[in-house]
Every structure is written in structure tokens, then in C-alpha cells.
Design a protein around this motif. Structure first.
Motif, short mmCIF file in Angstrom:
data_model
loop_
_atom_site.label_atom_id
_atom_site.label_comp_id
_atom_site.label_asym_id
_atom_site.label_seq_id
_atom_site.Cartn_x
_atom_site.Cartn_y
_atom_site.Cartn_z
N ARG A 252 0.80 -1.23 0.00
CA ARG A 252 0.00 0.00 0.00
C ARG A 252 0.83 1.27 0.00
O ARG A 252 0.30 2.36 0.14
N THR B 88 -16.02 -2.01 7.69
CA THR B 88 -14.84 -1.34 8.23
C THR B 88 -14.00 -2.26 9.10
O THR B 88 -13.24 -1.82 9.94
N ALA C 282 -10.23 -8.82 12.20
CA ALA C 282 -9.36 -8.04 11.33
C ALA C 282 -9.24 -8.64 9.93
O ALA C 282 -8.84 -7.95 9.00
N THR D 192 -2.35 -8.76 11.53
CA THR D 192 -3.05 -7.63 10.92
C THR D 192 -2.96 -6.41 11.83
O THR D 192 -2.82 -5.28 11.36
N MET E 75 -6.24 -2.50 1.02
CA MET E 75 -7.35 -3.47 1.02
C MET E 75 -8.60 -2.77 1.54
O MET E 75 -8.63 -2.35 2.69
N ARG F 269 0.34 -4.81 11.53
CA ARG F 269 0.28 -3.89 10.39
C ARG F 269 -0.36 -2.56 10.80
O ARG F 269 0.15 -1.49 10.47
N ASP F 270 -1.46 -2.65 11.57
CA ASP F 270 -2.11 -1.42 12.03
C ASP F 270 -1.15 -0.54 12.82
O ASP F 270 -1.10 0.68 12.64
N ASP G 293 -11.50 -4.03 8.30
CA ASP G 293 -10.08 -3.85 8.04
C ASP G 293 -9.72 -2.47 8.60
O ASP G 293 -9.96 -1.45 7.99
N ALA G 294 -9.15 -2.47 9.83
CA ALA G 294 -9.12 -1.24 10.61
C ALA G 294 -8.10 -0.20 10.14
O ALA G 294 -8.22 0.97 10.44
N THR G 295 -7.06 -0.63 9.40
CA THR G 295 -5.97 0.31 9.17
C THR G 295 -6.43 1.61 8.52
O THR G 295 -6.02 2.70 8.94
N GLY G 296 -7.30 1.47 7.52
CA GLY G 296 -7.77 2.67 6.84
C GLY G 296 -8.43 3.64 7.81
O GLY G 296 -8.13 4.84 7.81
N MET G 297 -9.25 3.08 8.67
CA MET G 297 -9.96 3.88 9.66
C MET G 297 -8.97 4.55 10.63
O MET G 297 -9.13 5.70 11.02
#
Ligand code: SF4
Lengths: 493, 207
Positions: free
Chosen positions: A47, B176, B114, A147, B1, A150-151, B178-182
Motif C-alpha cells: 500500500r 470497516t 481483522a 493484521t 485493502m 500492520r495497524d 479492516d481497521a488500518t484505513g480507519m
């Protein structure tokens, strides 16, 4: 009304409330190791994201590290590929990596505290469930999955649900030969392996107040085995003295200012708790697991359960565990033969653990059929232990003295059980297959109990040895025809 | 993603009885020696499956009657132990899209959320009913319905009420999970929080 440490740290690290109702929590320290990170770094690459706080992120290698010499490339090509991935990821993203050639390398939960990275009032995350260890310093420390790794890499934060707090008051004087490990095993036995789900465990009471940081880490480490994702001890003078002078601890005048802030993070005397549990540590004896989860344990003078006598809801699980272990229902746990003795893991591989174990083995010999392994939790522990001659005590007794790593705590490196071997282990999990053989069997206990079992060749009550003065021990040691000084059966009732 | 909305999972069921099934059993540690999640589904429950005595019935993951099932039905404290995301990844890649159980370990639940693997709780007696139903009729179609918070199934007497924290439910339903975007949406807020903490950047002097 006052607040708990958990509440204070949570509030101070709250970024915002998310639309999902979760809290976005800032993570103050991120520890990385080779197993749970490669896919997270790849996701960042895919990304085009960077690591936001490389200066709050530190990496080491522990799970796959061979502990009997670390020549590269590793003999295992899969391990070598993981090591290369970690090296590349740390290089590409600007993260310090303490690898096998570095004196700061070790099990991630041993080196964080040792280097002074772990401090009170912090939020800490690591892709490993035993991150709860760091709570010993009054940090709120979470184990997370890849995951979430990653966050944290990408946003230095996590989306989390709030936790309830259960205060666990441990009171009374531990008898000689009874340790923090026994307290936490007894607690898990009592509250169950899922008793802590949705809770943070706050360990308090006079027993905990007297504990060293090493002992507090042992307790907090196994919070997760009781279902609690987080376990902590309020910071006090013991905490501050431990941190003074550590490489990453605040120095000079900053240290005193930090102590003021750290102290203020402790739970207030009138803080509300969702639950309170009391445990009388003075009444405890050494604890040994007999089953396939850390809650299936009994005092060393006790017996395996009789399925007919346990709750109907537990019966099948007890039967299944006894069948897997090959133990007779109702048999005494003492006298159970062992094949392997493992002293190590992030639960019990610190200097004080090795000292206690060495005290037991000094001048004695391993039982002839037992393979004994001592694996310091970090290079620093290994160096300090060698300075005190602990390595000599172990080697003379017939143990192997290894390099730092997770070793036989889990089957990801060359140290594994073979077939149906029974291991007396100072680690934290006795799940089926955990120590590398699908049919291998694990008995969890304190390092001193492992040492005693190694000498006797079977589970024995270490209190008999701990109560004896040093002179007694050495006279036992020099007796016997071959000077091997094995604990004789006469020592057992 | 970008994550997709998940409002319901439909498919056949796969019953897996037993309490405290830990992640070492779901995916033994030796399969963690990988730098990708690809192919993990081949090793799901490998030791449990291989270690069965000859005369024992097939492990549910090997039982052809349950081939292609999407909804795993488990008992208490599923996924306890190690935090390895490899465990839910292996299940998800096997084809499991939802897990109905009496309870889940927290880390497993978070890892599953997640990656969009729906884990919902149901009462022990209801879980047993669903397991029985599927054992007796492996072809029965089940639906985990997040709007109504129930499991419906062919041949089931009534519906099974399920439980899921509101935030997780919202995450699935609104896509939502997939938390990273948030988490990156308001990055300035992250930096403000960091700046308020004396230990970040060693601002003890001004603390
Ligand atoms: S020592 Fe064991 S429990 Fe600790 S981090 Fe290593 S593998 Fe995990």
C-alpha cells in the motif's frame, strides 16, 4: 472517585472514538519479532505506507533462533528465509534490529524490560500473546495478531474494546521453594483458562509488593493463560529502582521527573474494580500441571483428578487430557517420570530464575535418563549468569548451556521434544504439540521444580531441598558412590 | 485493502466439538515458519487430523460430508493460546467464513475480525443443537444473519440468537473490519496524542 491504572493509561492514550464504538488507542512502544511481522511489512509495501514511528519500534529474533550456535545461513532454510525477511524489513523501514550477533538480542519479553524500553504508564504492543509480561512495570501491554501489527506499524495505534479490571489480591508469605510461578499457576487453576476473558488483571497485595520485577514479570506473563489479555502491577519503588540506569530509561534529572509521572499512573486507593479476587499465597505449595492446558494443575503433594469426581461439564475435558498424557486418574503427581528438563522461556529465564535453579543443581548430577536444557532469556542474562558461574553449575550437573531464544517453549527451532517424551518445563504452555512433538507431554512448573525433577528424574517437591541450608545441600552432593549426589528416594516421604 | 460489507454468511456447517481448542492445535507452530499466509489452509488441524487412531471416525476437517462447509460450529474458549493470526488465516483460507461458538479467546476474536472472519457467540445448548443438526444432516443450509443477530438453519426448530459486540457487528456490516484505513483517517489526532505523552520523544522536562 479514583481511577485504575488501566483507566488512566487508556484515557491518556485515547486518540478518538471510532465509528464502530471502539477506541483508537495510541501505542507507545511496538516490539517486533520474526514470526508475526513479515506479512505485516508486506502489506505496508503493497500500500505504499511507511512505519510511522520507527523510533518507537524495536525488533529482535527469538522464536526461530537456534540456541546451539547461530552460524548463518541457518540449517533450516525456512528459518533462514524468516531471518532474511526480518533483516530486510528492518533495513527498509528504519527499525533497529538486535539480531543474533548483538548483545541486546533475546526473547522479546525479556529484552524490553532489560533495556529499559518497558516503562510504567506506556501502552505496548507486540505480535505475541505474552506481551502481557510488560505489565509488570505498570504498562498496558497487549498481544496482537499480524493484521494488528500492520495497524500499529502504519498508524501507531489500534482499534480496541475497553477492558474490565479484576483486582487480584495476593497476600501472605511464600514458603521457601514456592515462587511467583506457583502463584500464577494456582490462580489460573482457580479462575480457569478463560476466567480472564474481557478483563485486565491487576495484581496487588503484600505478596506482590514484596516481589522482585522478575517475579512480577512471571505473574503478568501468564495472565494470557488465564484468558486475560493484559495483566499489570502498579509501579512502585521496586519498579523505579529496576529501571534506574537502564539504557533506554530516562537519565539524570529526567529520571526523577519520570518517576513523578510514573507514580501518578498507579491505581488510586479508591479506584473502582469490576471484580476482586483474593488468594492466600502463604498456603500454596509448588504447583505442577498434569493436563493439556495451564489451568489443569495440582499442588505437588496432590493427585491427578478422578473424572468421576469433577463437574459434569469438565469431565470430558479431564478424561481427554488424562488420556493424552497417559496418566492414571487419581495417581500422585509426584513421582511422575520425566525425560526432558527445560529451564527457559519468557516466563522463567531471567537471572533470578537461573540462580534458583542453579542453587538446586549445584554439586548434583542430572538423572542419567534426563536431557537437561538451560536457555537464558537473553544474551545479557547469559553473560550475567556466566559472570556468576551459573553456567559451570549447570554444565557440571550435566545440563546443556545454550544461547538466548525461545528454544523448547515452542516447536519452531531445532529444540524439540521427541515422540512421547515428558518434559518438566519452566515455560507457560502445555498444549498438545507445543514443545515440537505432536505427542509430546509437558508438565509446567517453576524453574527450581524443573531443576529438582531433572536431578531426581521425576517430579519431586523442591521444598525439601529449598528448606535445607546450603551446607546440607553440599553434603548431599558429596555423598554417594560416584559423587553424583543424586537426590535419593529417602528424601521423599 | 478495502474491506467489503458482511451482513450474512450462508453455507453448510462443520461441527467441531471440544472446549479450549487452542491455536497450536488449529495450526501447529512449525507452520508459522513462513513469510506469507499462503497455503496455510493445507495444515489446518494437521496434528489432530494425523494423530487419530485408525478406528476413530474421520476428523471433521477430513470428513467428506463436510467438504465445502463455510460455517464452523465450536464450543467454549475457541482459539485460546498463542496470538498467531496464522490460525484464523488458515481457517479462512480453508473456506470458513463464520464461526459459531459458545465463546472465543479475545486475541483470536480480534484477529478473526481483522481478516473478516465472523465469530459469533451462542448459548451452549444452541451450539449443541446446531452441532447435532449438522452431524445428522451435513447438507443442511445455515445462515448467520448479522442484521437480525440470529442463525437460521434448515430443519432447526426456530432460530438461534447470537451475540457479537456492537462494534464488531458494525465493523462487519459497514465494511470497516479492516481497521488500518480507519486508523489513518485522522492521523493528526494520533500525533496530538503522541505529543501529549511525556515519554514519546523524551519530553520529561516539560511534562
Ligand atoms: S518464550 Fe515461548 S511464550 Fe515466550 S515469546 Fe518465546 S515462544 Fe512465546
Amino acid at each position: 472517585m479514583g481511577k485504575t491504572l488501566l483507566q488512566k493509561v487508556w484515557d491518556a492514550h485515547t486518540v478518538r472514538r471510532l465509528s464502530t464504538g471502539q477506541t483508537q488507542l495510541f501505542i507507545g512502544l511496538h516490539l517486533v519479532h520474526e514470526v508475526t511481522s513479515p506479512q505485516a511489512f508486506d502489506a505496508l509495501r503493497a500500500r505504499g505506507w511507511r512505519v510511522r514511528y520507527p523510533q518507537r519500534t524495536f525488533a529482535t529474533v527469538d522464536h526461530i533462533a537456534p540456541t546451539d550456535g547461530a552460524a548463518r545461513p541457518f540449517a533450516d532454510p525456512l528459518a533462514e528465509a524468516m531471518m532474511r525477511a526480518l533483516e530486510r524489513n528492518c533495513r527498509d523501514f528504519g527499525i533497529p534490529l538486535w539480531d543474533l550477533g548483538d548483545d541486546r538480542q533475546g526473547i522479546v519479553h525479556v529484552i524490553g524490560p532489560e533495556l529499559g524500553l518497558t516503562q510504567p504508564g506506556m501502552t505496548i504492543a507486540c505480535g505475541d500473546s505474552h506481551t502481557s509480561t510488560h505489565g509488570a512495570f505498570g504498562a498496558v501491554a497487549f498481544g496482537i495478531g499480524t493484521t494488528q501489527v500492520r495497524d500499529v506499524l502504519a498508524s501507531q495505534s489500534l482499534a480496541l474494546e475497553p477492558l474490565k479490571v479484576r483486582r487480584i489480591e495476593v497476600t501472605g508469605q511464600l514458603a521457601p521453594g514456592v515462587y511467583a510461578k506457583d502463584v500464577i499457576l494456582a490462580l489460573i487453576e482457580r479462575l480457569g483458562v478463560k476466567g480472564g476473558v474481557e478483563y485486565a488483571y491487576e495484581y496487588a497485595g503484600d505478596t506482590v509488593a514484596r516481589m522482585s520485577m522478575d517475579e512480577r514479570m512471571t505473574m503478568c506473563n501468564m495472565s494470557i493463560e488465564g484468558g486475560a489479555r493484559v495483566g499489570y502491577v502498579n509501579p512502585d519503588e521496586t519498579t523505579f529502582e529496576y529501571l534506574r540506569g537502564r539504557p533506554f530509561a530516562p537519565a539524570a534529572a529526567d529520571f526523577d521527573r519520570a518517576v513523578t509521572w510514573w507514580r501518578a499512573q498507579a491505581s488510586d486507593p479508591d479506584a473502582p474494580y469490576d471484580d476482586v479476587v483474593q488468594i492466600d499465597a502463604g498456603a500454596l505449595e509448588p504447583v505442577v500441571t498434569w493436563g493439556t492446558n495451564p489451568g489443569q494443575s495440582v499442588g505437588v503433594s496432590g493427585r491427578m483428578p478422578m473424572p468421576a469426581e469433577v463437574d459434569a461439564g469438565e469431565r470430558a475435558a479431564v478424561e481427554e487430557a488424562l488420556a493424552f498424557m497417559g496418566f492414571e486418574p487419581g495417581a500422585a503427581i509426584a513421582g511422575t517420570k520425566i525425560d526432558v528438563a527445560f529451564i527457559g522461556s519468557c516466563t522463567n529465564s531471567r537471572l533470578s530464575d537461573l540462580r534458583e535453579a542453579a542453587r538446586i543443581v549445584r554439586g548434583r548430577r542430572l538423572a542419567p535418563h534426563v536431557k537437561g536444557l538451560v536457555v537464558p532469556g537473553s544474551r545479557a542474562v547469559r553473560i550475567a549468569a556466566e559472570r556468576e558461574g551459573l553456567d559451570v553449575a549447570f554444565l557440571d550437573a550435566g545440563f546443556e548451556w545454550r544461547g538466548a531464544g525461545c528454544s523448547m517453549c515452542l516447536g519452531m527451532n531445532p529444540d524439540k521434544l521427541v515422540g512421547r517424551q515428558v518434559s518438566a518445563s519452566s515455560s507457560n504452555r502445555n498444549f498438545r504439540g507445543r514443545q515440537g512433538s505432536p505427542t509430546g507431554r509437558t508438565l509446567l512448573m517453576s524453574p527450581a521444580m524443573v531443576a529438582a525433577a531433572a536431578i531426581a528424574g521425576e517430579v519431586v517437591d523442591v521444598r525439601r531441598w529449598a528448606e535445607a541450608g546450603r551446607d546440607d545441600l553440599s553434603s548431599t552432593a558429596s555423598s554417594g558412590p560416584s559423587g553424583t549426589g543424586r537426590l535419593d528416594e529417602g528424601g521423599r516421604a | 485493502m478495502s474491506s467489503s460489507r458482511i451482513t450474512r454468511v450462508e453455507g453448510r456447517g462443520l461441527p467441531l466439538a471440544g472446549h479450549d481448542i487452542d491455536t497450536d492445535r488449529i495450526l501447529p507452530a512449525r507452520f508459522l515458519k513462513t513469510v506469507t499466509f499462503e497455503g496455510l489452509e493445507q495444515h489446518v488441524f494437521e496434528d489432530d487430523r494425523a494423530g487419530r487412531p485408525e478406528e476413530a471416525p474421520a476428523h471433521p476437517f477430513d470428513d467428506p460430508r463436510f467438504g465445502g462447509a463455510r460455517i464452523l460450529i465450536v464450543n467454549r474458549n475457541f482459539g485460546c493460546g498463542s496470538s498467531r493470526e496464522h490460525a484464523p488465516q488458515a481457517l479462512r483460507r480453508w473456506g470458513i467464513e463464520a464461526v459459531v461458538g459458545e465463546s472465543f479467546s479475545e486475541i483470536f476474536f480480534g484477529n478473526a475480525l481483522a481478516i473478516g472472519l465472523v465469530c459469533v457467540k451462542a448459548a451452549p445448548s444452541d451450539v449443541e443443537r446446531l452441532q447435532d443438526l449438522v452431524v445428522h444432516d451435513p447438507g443442511a443450509r445455515l445462515a448467520v444473519v448479522l442484521d437480525a443477530m440470529v442463525v437460521r438453519a434448515e430443519g432447526l426448530d426456530g432460530e438461534v440468537i447470537i451475540d457479537l459486540p456492537a462494534s464488531a457487528r458494525d465493523a462487519f456490516v459497514s465494511g470497516t473490519w479492516d481497521a488500518t484505513g480507519m486508523l489513518l483517517d485522522d492521523y493528526a489526532a494520533v500525533e496530538r496524542t503522541a505529543a501529549s505523552l511525556p515519554y514519546v520523544g523524551g519530553r520529561w522536562g516539560s511534562a
